[in-house]
Design an enzyme around this catalytic site. Structure first.
Site, mmCIF file in Angstrom:
data_model
loop_
_atom_site.group_PDB
_atom_site.id
_atom_site.type_symbol
_atom_site.label_atom_id
_atom_site.label_comp_id
_atom_site.label_asym_id
_atom_site.label_seq_id
_atom_site.Cartn_x
_atom_site.Cartn_y
_atom_site.Cartn_z
ATOM 1 N N HIS A 115 -12.892 2.676 0.100
ATOM 2 C CA HIS A 115 -12.895 1.621 1.124
ATOM 3 C C HIS A 115 -13.605 0.362 0.606
ATOM 4 O O HIS A 115 -14.108 -0.438 1.393
ATOM 5 C CB HIS A 115 -13.629 2.063 2.411
ATOM 6 C CG HIS A 115 -12.985 3.184 3.155
ATOM 7 N ND1 HIS A 115 -13.709 4.214 3.705
ATOM 8 C CD2 HIS A 115 -11.703 3.427 3.476
ATOM 9 C CE1 HIS A 115 -12.905 5.051 4.317
ATOM 10 N NE2 HIS A 115 -11.670 4.597 4.188
ATOM 11 N N HIS A 154 -17.901 1.760 7.991
ATOM 12 C CA HIS A 154 -16.429 1.744 8.105
ATOM 13 C C HIS A 154 -16.031 3.077 8.731
ATOM 14 O O HIS A 154 -15.959 4.105 8.054
ATOM 15 C CB HIS A 154 -15.798 1.565 6.715
ATOM 16 C CG HIS A 154 -14.298 1.599 6.729
ATOM 17 N ND1 HIS A 154 -13.519 0.481 6.494
ATOM 18 C CD2 HIS A 154 -13.425 2.609 6.963
ATOM 19 C CE1 HIS A 154 -12.237 0.808 6.578
ATOM 20 N NE2 HIS A 154 -12.154 2.102 6.870
ATOM 21 N N GLU A 173 -14.612 -0.523 15.444
ATOM 22 C CA GLU A 173 -14.193 -1.738 16.157
ATOM 23 C C GLU A 173 -13.924 -1.504 17.634
ATOM 24 O O GLU A 173 -14.030 -2.429 18.441
ATOM 25 C CB GLU A 173 -12.910 -2.309 15.507
ATOM 26 C CG GLU A 173 -13.144 -2.863 14.124
ATOM 27 C CD GLU A 173 -11.855 -3.164 13.366
ATOM 28 O OE1 GLU A 173 -10.827 -3.433 14.010
ATOM 29 O OE2 GLU A 173 -11.881 -3.129 12.120
ATOM 30 N N ARG A 205 -2.603 -2.214 -3.411
ATOM 31 C CA ARG A 205 -3.815 -1.405 -3.217
ATOM 32 C C ARG A 205 -3.717 -0.205 -4.160
ATOM 33 O O ARG A 205 -2.725 0.533 -4.139
ATOM 34 C CB ARG A 205 -3.894 -0.924 -1.772
ATOM 35 C CG ARG A 205 -5.037 0.022 -1.577
ATOM 36 C CD ARG A 205 -5.061 0.595 -0.189
ATOM 37 N NE ARG A 205 -6.188 1.498 -0.073
ATOM 38 C CZ ARG A 205 -6.127 2.684 0.519
ATOM 39 N NH1 ARG A 205 -5.006 3.111 1.043
ATOM 40 N NH2 ARG A 205 -7.195 3.434 0.599
ATOM 41 N N ASN A 265 0.876 -1.183 0.000
ATOM 42 C CA ASN A 265 0.000 0.000 0.000
ATOM 43 C C ASN A 265 0.911 1.230 0.000
ATOM 44 O O ASN A 265 1.511 1.565 1.018
ATOM 45 C CB ASN A 265 -0.887 -0.039 1.257
ATOM 46 C CG ASN A 265 -1.859 1.123 1.303
ATOM 47 O OD1 ASN A 265 -1.819 2.019 0.453
ATOM 48 N ND2 ASN A 265 -2.732 1.111 2.292
ATOM 49 N N ARG A 294 -11.488 15.260 7.715
ATOM 50 C CA ARG A 294 -12.282 15.662 6.544
ATOM 51 C C ARG A 294 -13.681 16.098 6.975
ATOM 52 O O ARG A 294 -14.279 15.474 7.852
ATOM 53 C CB ARG A 294 -12.413 14.504 5.547
ATOM 54 C CG ARG A 294 -11.120 14.109 4.878
ATOM 55 C CD ARG A 294 -11.396 13.079 3.788
ATOM 56 N NE ARG A 294 -10.175 12.448 3.336
ATOM 57 C CZ ARG A 294 -9.963 11.133 3.368
ATOM 58 N NH1 ARG A 294 -10.887 10.314 3.821
ATOM 59 N NH2 ARG A 294 -8.826 10.644 2.930
ATOM 60 N N ASN A 313 -10.185 6.707 10.572
ATOM 61 C CA ASN A 313 -9.802 8.099 10.397
ATOM 62 C C ASN A 313 -10.496 8.647 9.140
ATOM 63 O O ASN A 313 -11.080 9.716 9.146
ATOM 64 C CB ASN A 313 -8.276 8.180 10.301
ATOM 65 C CG ASN A 313 -7.813 9.605 10.370
ATOM 66 O OD1 ASN A 313 -8.425 10.431 11.032
ATOM 67 N ND2 ASN A 313 -6.757 9.911 9.662
ATOM 68 N N GLU A 355 -8.209 -5.439 5.314
ATOM 69 C CA GLU A 355 -8.049 -5.109 3.899
ATOM 70 C C GLU A 355 -6.858 -5.833 3.276
ATOM 71 O O GLU A 355 -6.916 -6.237 2.115
ATOM 72 C CB GLU A 355 -7.888 -3.584 3.741
ATOM 73 C CG GLU A 355 -9.215 -2.861 3.982
ATOM 74 C CD GLU A 355 -9.082 -1.369 4.171
ATOM 75 O OE1 GLU A 355 -8.664 -0.949 5.265
ATOM 76 O OE2 GLU A 355 -9.402 -0.615 3.241
HETATM 77 P P1 AMP Z 1 -8.295 3.607 11.354
HETATM 78 O O1 AMP Z 1 -8.182 4.703 10.347
HETATM 79 O O2 AMP Z 1 -9.238 2.527 10.967
HETATM 80 O O3 AMP Z 1 -6.951 3.100 11.803
HETATM 81 O O4 AMP Z 1 -8.957 4.280 12.659
HETATM 82 C C1 AMP Z 1 -8.239 5.242 13.390
HETATM 83 C C2 AMP Z 1 -9.136 5.862 14.438
HETATM 84 O O5 AMP Z 1 -9.747 4.858 15.266
HETATM 85 C C3 AMP Z 1 -8.331 6.703 15.399
HETATM 86 O O6 AMP Z 1 -8.253 8.018 14.940
HETATM 87 C C4 AMP Z 1 -9.101 6.624 16.688
HETATM 88 O O7 AMP Z 1 -9.920 7.760 16.758
HETATM 89 C C5 AMP Z 1 -9.963 5.403 16.562
HETATM 90 N N1 AMP Z 1 -9.619 4.410 17.602
HETATM 91 C C6 AMP Z 1 -8.676 3.462 17.538
HETATM 92 N N2 AMP Z 1 -8.633 2.749 18.696
HETATM 93 C C7 AMP Z 1 -9.579 3.298 19.514
HETATM 94 C C8 AMP Z 1 -10.029 3.034 20.841
HETATM 95 N N3 AMP Z 1 -9.493 2.047 21.569
HETATM 96 N N4 AMP Z 1 -11.033 3.797 21.334
HETATM 97 C C9 AMP Z 1 -11.576 4.781 20.618
HETATM 98 N N5 AMP Z 1 -11.201 5.086 19.348
HETATM 99 C C10 AMP Z 1 -10.206 4.367 18.811
#
Ligand code: AMP
Length: 398
Positions: free
Chosen positions: A180, A208, A335, A91, A7, A241, A211, A385
């Site tokens: 996504h 989904h 999650e 990707r 990626n 965003r 971030n 992914e």
């Molecule tokens: P991703 O882009 O899927 O990696 O998601 C990132 C975002 O998930 C981060 O900016 C966090 O805001 C959120 N996140 C990750 N772990 C936790 C957690 N244990 N509790 C709350 N938010 C989380």
């Protein structure tokens, strides 16, 4: 088969080496600051600690060579030689209308990906650089492109057309594409599997929430709508965003702040979302949650606006599909963020779903949150992914 999943960003390269029979990750890592001073690689063999090493990488070809060196290293490596990499899965962010599924990369495909550069000027050129770097370092190893947009190519016209002069679609292919896709595909399929059902018989809404965040309506196994658009800026409020805004805001702010339209769009991409709305507290939900717990009103308002928007999209997709059987949460927030899941599901209870507060405490696990006799199943399905890219790569090269 061993599949190297790549990626590539403009100055970064994420990788995973996946053994496809047992679907295990042999090693993973990240090259950062490629082409910039202080470039480094963080490499992690399965079950061992991460190792961060500063190494000069003037371009992505250097980065790929360094990844191969790490993977074949006597101490931190997981394979003996390059010959043990059977295929590479890349990707690729934007496939436009040219790609409705993953493809084996050849010169024609590379050319077609280049033709989509206009639609994703920040991402596609970096993906192409990564493909070319791998071609040079691993000549003869089959490579597959897996597109973020491909899964959503089943959207009907009524879902993807904007209310703009039709000539812009004709001339420039201005329409909604969605992103996504690999995650929406994987999560909807896995949700059906967990429930012991065929995805073709279900109406699934995948949230989904990472971030970057997007929602999709997956009806009978096909994406029929999704919240991101021509670019990933449309839809939900995200980390940085803005998501949906009145387009007139762009020229309004440009005039008030003496900025160009491009500069305002940059603010919409990088300085908005929960970060901007909270007055700069953070783009991370953990920080925002902590601030809200301390009574910070901006943080509270931001979290409420976020949950409300997600719930509104879910509601609109219930209409789009004429019902819903499953609502699946995934990605970092979906999650892990119990509080946010609860805030969203509260809006949806009238549809016939609920959330078990004990089960909702779980993080990062496959779990059904709703009660047994609820009309709609609400669940958490961690996305993967990289595994989805490896599977599609294997399917195309074996
Ligand atoms: P991703 O882009 O899927 O990696 O998601 C990132 C975002 O998930 C981060 O900016 C966090 O805001 C959120 N996140 C990750 N772990 C936790 C957690 N244990 N509790 C709350 N938010 C989380």
């Amino acid at each position: 088969m061993n599949v190297l999943v790549i990626n590539c960003g403009s100055s970064s390269l994420k990788y995973q080496l996946i053994e496809s029979d047992k679907e295990t990750v042999l090693a993973k890592g990240l090259c950062e600051r490629i082409g910039i001073d202080g470039s480094c690689i963080t490499h992690q063999p399965a079950g061992k600690d991460k190792i961060k090493t500063e190494l000069p990488m003037k371009d992505h070809k250097d980065a790929v060579k360094i990844v191969i060196d790490k993977l074949t290293d006597k101490e931190v490596g997981v394979i003996d030689s390059l010959d043990e990499i059977d295929a590479v899965g890349h990707r690729v962010v934007h496939g436009g209308e040219k790609f409705a599924s993953s493809v084996v990369i050849d010169d024609k495909v590379l050319e077609a990906i280049k033709e989509c550069n206009d639609l994703a000027p920040l991402h596609n050129p970096a993906n192409i650089i990564g493909i070319n770097a791998c071609k040079q370092v691993m000549p003869g190893v089959p490579m597959v492109a897996v597109f973020d947009t491909a899964f959503h190519q089943t959207m009907p016209k009524k879902a993807y057309l904007y209310g703009l002069p039709y000539e812009y679609y004709d001339k420039y292919k201005v329409r909604r594409y969605g992103f996504h896709g690999t995650s929406h595909d994987y999560v909807s399929e896995r949700a059906a599997q967990i429930l012991g059902k065929d995805r073709k018989d279900l109406k699934i809404i995948v949230c989904h929430l990472g971030n970057g965040a997007s929602i999709s309506a997956v009806k009978n196994g096909e994406s029929v709508d999704t919240s991101m658009g021509l670019t990933p800026l449309e839809g939900l409020i995200m980390g940085t965003r803005s998501g949906d805004i009145d387009p007139a805001i762009v020229s309004f702010i440009a005039a008030k702040e003496n900025l160009t339209a491009e500069e305002v769009i940059n603010i919409c991409n990088k300085k908005s979302g929960i970060y901007g709305l909270s007055g700069g507290i953070s783009s991370d939900f953990r920080d925002l949650g902590a601030a809200a717990d301390e009574g910070n009103q901006k943080a509270i308002d931001t979290l409420e606006a976020y949950a409300y928007k997600v719930a509104k999209y879910v509601g609109s997709y219930v209409v789009a599909m004429g019902g819903v059987d499953v609502i699946a949460f995934t990605a970092g927030v979906g999650e892990n963020n119990c509080q946010m899941r609860e805030m969203i599901v509260k809006y949806l209870s009238f549809l016939g779903t609920s959330i078990d507060s004990e089960k909702n405490k779980l993080r990062g696990e496959e779990v059904i949150l709703s009660a047994k006799d609820d009309k709609i199943v609400t669940m958490v399905v961690p996305t993967n992914e990289e595994l989805a890219i490896a599977r599609q790569t294997v399917d195309l090269v074996k």
